[in-house]
Design a protein around this motif. Sequence first.
Motif, PDB file in Angstrom:
ATOM      1  N   LYS A 163       0.813  -1.218   0.000  1.00  0.00           N
ATOM      2  CA  LYS A 163       0.000   0.000   0.000  1.00  0.00           C
ATOM      3  C   LYS A 163       0.849   1.272   0.000  1.00  0.00           C
ATOM      4  CE  LYS A 163      -1.265   0.735   4.851  1.00  0.00           C
ATOM      5  NZ  LYS A 163      -2.407   0.751   5.764  1.00  0.00           N
ATOM      6  N   HIS A 164       2.125   1.184   0.344  1.00  0.00           N
ATOM      7  CA  HIS A 164       2.964   2.376   0.408  1.00  0.00           C
ATOM      8  C   HIS A 164       4.417   1.977   0.204  1.00  0.00           C
ATOM      9  CE1 HIS A 164       5.347   5.442   2.637  1.00  0.00           C
ATOM     10  NE2 HIS A 164       4.492   6.260   2.068  1.00  0.00           N
ATOM     11  N   ALA A 165       5.159   2.816  -0.497  1.00  0.00           N
ATOM     12  CA  ALA A 165       6.599   2.608  -0.650  1.00  0.00           C
ATOM     13  C   ALA A 165       7.296   3.958  -0.532  1.00  0.00           C
ATOM     14  CB  ALA A 165       6.909   1.967  -1.989  1.00  0.00           C
ATOM     15  N   ARG A 166       8.447   3.958   0.097  1.00  0.00           N
ATOM     16  CA  ARG A 166       9.245   5.180   0.246  1.00  0.00           C
ATOM     17  C   ARG A 166      10.506   5.013  -0.602  1.00  0.00           C
ATOM     18  NH1 ARG A 166      10.132   9.179   4.679  1.00  0.00           N
ATOM     19  NH2 ARG A 166      12.314   9.780   4.572  1.00  0.00           N
ATOM     20  N   VAL A 167      10.737   6.005  -1.470  1.00  0.00           N
ATOM     21  CA  VAL A 167      11.847   5.948  -2.410  1.00  0.00           C
ATOM     22  C   VAL A 167      12.706   7.192  -2.250  1.00  0.00           C
ATOM     23  CG1 VAL A 167      12.457   5.906  -4.862  1.00  0.00           C
ATOM     24  CG2 VAL A 167      10.463   4.629  -4.057  1.00  0.00           C
ATOM     25  N   ARG A 168      14.008   6.978  -2.196  1.00  0.00           N
ATOM     26  CA  ARG A 168      14.969   8.091  -2.162  1.00  0.00           C
ATOM     27  C   ARG A 168      15.546   8.226  -3.565  1.00  0.00           C
ATOM     28  NH1 ARG A 168      20.346   7.599   0.860  1.00  0.00           N
ATOM     29  NH2 ARG A 168      19.368   5.629   1.321  1.00  0.00           N
ATOM     30  N   ALA A 169      15.396   9.437  -4.140  1.00  0.00           N
ATOM     31  CA  ALA A 169      15.848   9.666  -5.505  1.00  0.00           C
ATOM     32  C   ALA A 169      16.734  10.898  -5.566  1.00  0.00           C
ATOM     33  CB  ALA A 169      14.650   9.852  -6.433  1.00  0.00           C
ATOM     34  N   GLY A 170      17.803  10.786  -6.314  1.00  0.00           N
ATOM     35  CA  GLY A 170      18.702  11.909  -6.493  1.00  0.00           C
ATOM     36  C   GLY A 170      18.047  13.030  -7.291  1.00  0.00           C
ATOM     37  N   ALA A 171      18.364  14.254  -6.925  1.00  0.00           N
ATOM     38  CA  ALA A 171      17.779  15.431  -7.574  1.00  0.00           C
ATOM     39  C   ALA A 171      18.091  15.482  -9.064  1.00  0.00           C
ATOM     40  CB  ALA A 171      18.288  16.701  -6.895  1.00  0.00           C
ATOM     41  N   LEU A 172      19.214  14.896  -9.470  1.00  0.00           N
ATOM     42  CA  LEU A 172      19.591  14.955 -10.873  1.00  0.00           C
ATOM     43  C   LEU A 172      18.724  14.058 -11.757  1.00  0.00           C
ATOM     44  CD1 LEU A 172      23.477  15.119 -10.552  1.00  0.00           C
ATOM     45  CD2 LEU A 172      21.797  16.968 -10.543  1.00  0.00           C
TER      46      LEU A 172
ATOM     47  N   GLY B 212      33.207  30.058  -9.810  1.00  0.00           N
ATOM     48  CA  GLY B 212      33.767  29.205 -10.855  1.00  0.00           C
ATOM     49  C   GLY B 212      32.790  28.142 -11.330  1.00  0.00           C
ATOM     50  N   ILE B 213      33.113  27.583 -12.484  1.00  0.00           N
ATOM     51  CA  ILE B 213      32.251  26.538 -13.042  1.00  0.00           C
ATOM     52  C   ILE B 213      32.969  25.192 -13.174  1.00  0.00           C
ATOM     53  CG2 ILE B 213      30.700  28.122 -14.241  1.00  0.00           C
ATOM     54  CD1 ILE B 213      32.330  27.530 -16.811  1.00  0.00           C
ATOM     55  N   ASP B 214      34.193  25.113 -12.671  1.00  0.00           N
ATOM     56  CA  ASP B 214      34.932  23.852 -12.690  1.00  0.00           C
ATOM     57  C   ASP B 214      34.506  23.057 -11.452  1.00  0.00           C
ATOM     58  OD1 ASP B 214      36.639  21.822 -13.331  1.00  0.00           O
ATOM     59  OD2 ASP B 214      38.486  22.914 -12.822  1.00  0.00           O
ATOM     60  N   ILE B 215      33.364  22.388 -11.576  1.00  0.00           N
ATOM     61  CA  ILE B 215      32.701  21.742 -10.452  1.00  0.00           C
ATOM     62  C   ILE B 215      32.692  20.223 -10.639  1.00  0.00           C
ATOM     63  CG2 ILE B 215      30.486  21.545  -9.217  1.00  0.00           C
ATOM     64  CD1 ILE B 215      31.613  24.330  -8.970  1.00  0.00           C
ATOM     65  N   VAL B 216      32.963  19.504  -9.571  1.00  0.00           N
ATOM     66  CA  VAL B 216      32.816  18.051  -9.539  1.00  0.00           C
ATOM     67  C   VAL B 216      31.489  17.771  -8.832  1.00  0.00           C
ATOM     68  CG1 VAL B 216      33.731  15.889  -8.622  1.00  0.00           C
ATOM     69  CG2 VAL B 216      35.292  17.661  -9.427  1.00  0.00           C
ATOM     70  N   THR B 217      30.658  16.949  -9.449  1.00  0.00           N
ATOM     71  CA  THR B 217      29.360  16.606  -8.867  1.00  0.00           C
ATOM     72  C   THR B 217      29.399  15.173  -8.364  1.00  0.00           C
ATOM     73  OG1 THR B 217      28.240  18.115 -10.368  1.00  0.00           O
ATOM     74  CG2 THR B 217      26.885  16.436  -9.325  1.00  0.00           C
ATOM     75  N   GLU B 218      28.942  14.988  -7.126  1.00  0.00           N
ATOM     76  CA  GLU B 218      28.868  13.656  -6.520  1.00  0.00           C
ATOM     77  C   GLU B 218      27.427  13.372  -6.143  1.00  0.00           C
ATOM     78  OE1 GLU B 218      31.471  13.789  -3.146  1.00  0.00           O
ATOM     79  OE2 GLU B 218      33.272  13.646  -4.369  1.00  0.00           O
ATOM     80  N   GLY B 219      26.983  12.171  -6.420  1.00  0.00           N
ATOM     81  CA  GLY B 219      25.628  11.764  -6.049  1.00  0.00           C
ATOM     82  C   GLY B 219      24.578  12.496  -6.875  1.00  0.00           C
ATOM     83  N   GLY B 220      23.366  12.464  -6.363  1.00  0.00           N
ATOM     84  CA  GLY B 220      22.267  13.111  -7.044  1.00  0.00           C
ATOM     85  C   GLY B 220      21.609  12.249  -8.094  1.00  0.00           C
ATOM     86  N   ASP B 221      22.145  11.048  -8.327  1.00  0.00           N
ATOM     87  CA  ASP B 221      21.582  10.169  -9.346  1.00  0.00           C
ATOM     88  C   ASP B 221      21.120   8.827  -8.768  1.00  0.00           C
ATOM     89  OD1 ASP B 221      24.091   9.199  -8.756  1.00  0.00           O
ATOM     90  OD2 ASP B 221      24.706   8.933 -10.832  1.00  0.00           O
ATOM     91  N   GLU B 222      21.074   8.725  -7.442  1.00  0.00           N
ATOM     92  CA  GLU B 222      20.703   7.467  -6.810  1.00  0.00           C
ATOM     93  C   GLU B 222      19.187   7.240  -6.871  1.00  0.00           C
ATOM     94  OE1 GLU B 222      21.365  10.457  -3.413  1.00  0.00           O
ATOM     95  OE2 GLU B 222      22.332   9.966  -5.284  1.00  0.00           O
ATOM     96  N   LEU B 223      18.788   5.994  -6.817  1.00  0.00           N
ATOM     97  CA  LEU B 223      17.393   5.588  -6.744  1.00  0.00           C
ATOM     98  C   LEU B 223      17.340   4.395  -5.808  1.00  0.00           C
ATOM     99  CD1 LEU B 223      14.508   6.067  -7.820  1.00  0.00           C
ATOM    100  CD2 LEU B 223      15.008   4.377  -9.588  1.00  0.00           C
ATOM    101  N   ILE B 224      16.819   4.615  -4.601  1.00  0.00           N
ATOM    102  CA  ILE B 224      16.874   3.599  -3.551  1.00  0.00           C
ATOM    103  C   ILE B 224      15.482   3.385  -2.959  1.00  0.00           C
ATOM    104  CG2 ILE B 224      17.836   3.031  -1.279  1.00  0.00           C
ATOM    105  CD1 ILE B 224      20.200   4.930  -2.109  1.00  0.00           C
ATOM    106  N   LEU B 225      15.042   2.143  -2.944  1.00  0.00           N
ATOM    107  CA  LEU B 225      13.802   1.796  -2.268  1.00  0.00           C
ATOM    108  C   LEU B 225      14.125   1.685  -0.780  1.00  0.00           C
ATOM    109  CD1 LEU B 225      10.826   0.909  -2.261  1.00  0.00           C
ATOM    110  CD2 LEU B 225      11.638  -1.430  -2.674  1.00  0.00           C
ATOM    111  N   GLU B 226      13.618   2.632   0.001  1.00  0.00           N
ATOM    112  CA  GLU B 226      13.919   2.640   1.439  1.00  0.00           C
ATOM    113  C   GLU B 226      13.027   1.696   2.224  1.00  0.00           C
ATOM    114  OE1 GLU B 226      13.751   6.658   2.903  1.00  0.00           O
ATOM    115  OE2 GLU B 226      15.831   6.996   2.349  1.00  0.00           O
ATOM    116  N   SER B 227      11.729   1.672   1.893  1.00  0.00           N
ATOM    117  CA  SER B 227      10.822   0.821   2.653  1.00  0.00           C
ATOM    118  C   SER B 227       9.535   0.599   1.874  1.00  0.00           C
ATOM    119  CB  SER B 227      10.487   1.464   4.008  1.00  0.00           C
ATOM    120  OG  SER B 227       9.775   2.677   3.808  1.00  0.00           O
TER     121      SER B 227
END
Length: 130
Positions: free
Chosen positions: A24-33, A91-106
Amino acid sequence: MHEIGIAEAILDAVEKRAAGRPVKHARVRAGALLRISEPAINQAFAMVSAGSPAEGARLELVIVPARHICRTCRHTTTSDDAFASCGGCGGIDIVTEGGDELILESIQTTEAAHVPGHPRGDSGDPARPS
């Protein structure tokens, strides 16, 4: 609508965890990207879950921002924007980490059941005295 593919991946994970029990319910964590919104992912999930144990389930979406590190000044920040500039030096020389995850939490199933292997039973099980 890229949410369809994401909803199919979520449904696959939900069905594996539910093991045939109605969901009946699922919680998902998703990266903003991933750029998904709760109304859009719920609509897509409703479409792909039709006829499955997750039919009618509601998804709760938790958006996780990406982490940005400036290579010039080492300033670190979080943002939902994949093309962020540095808040420290501009500046625009940026390293991006994460933001692309998709995790079923519960997940939450519609059944209250006995916890296997627990000798005192589940307090939500009406067949077992508390």
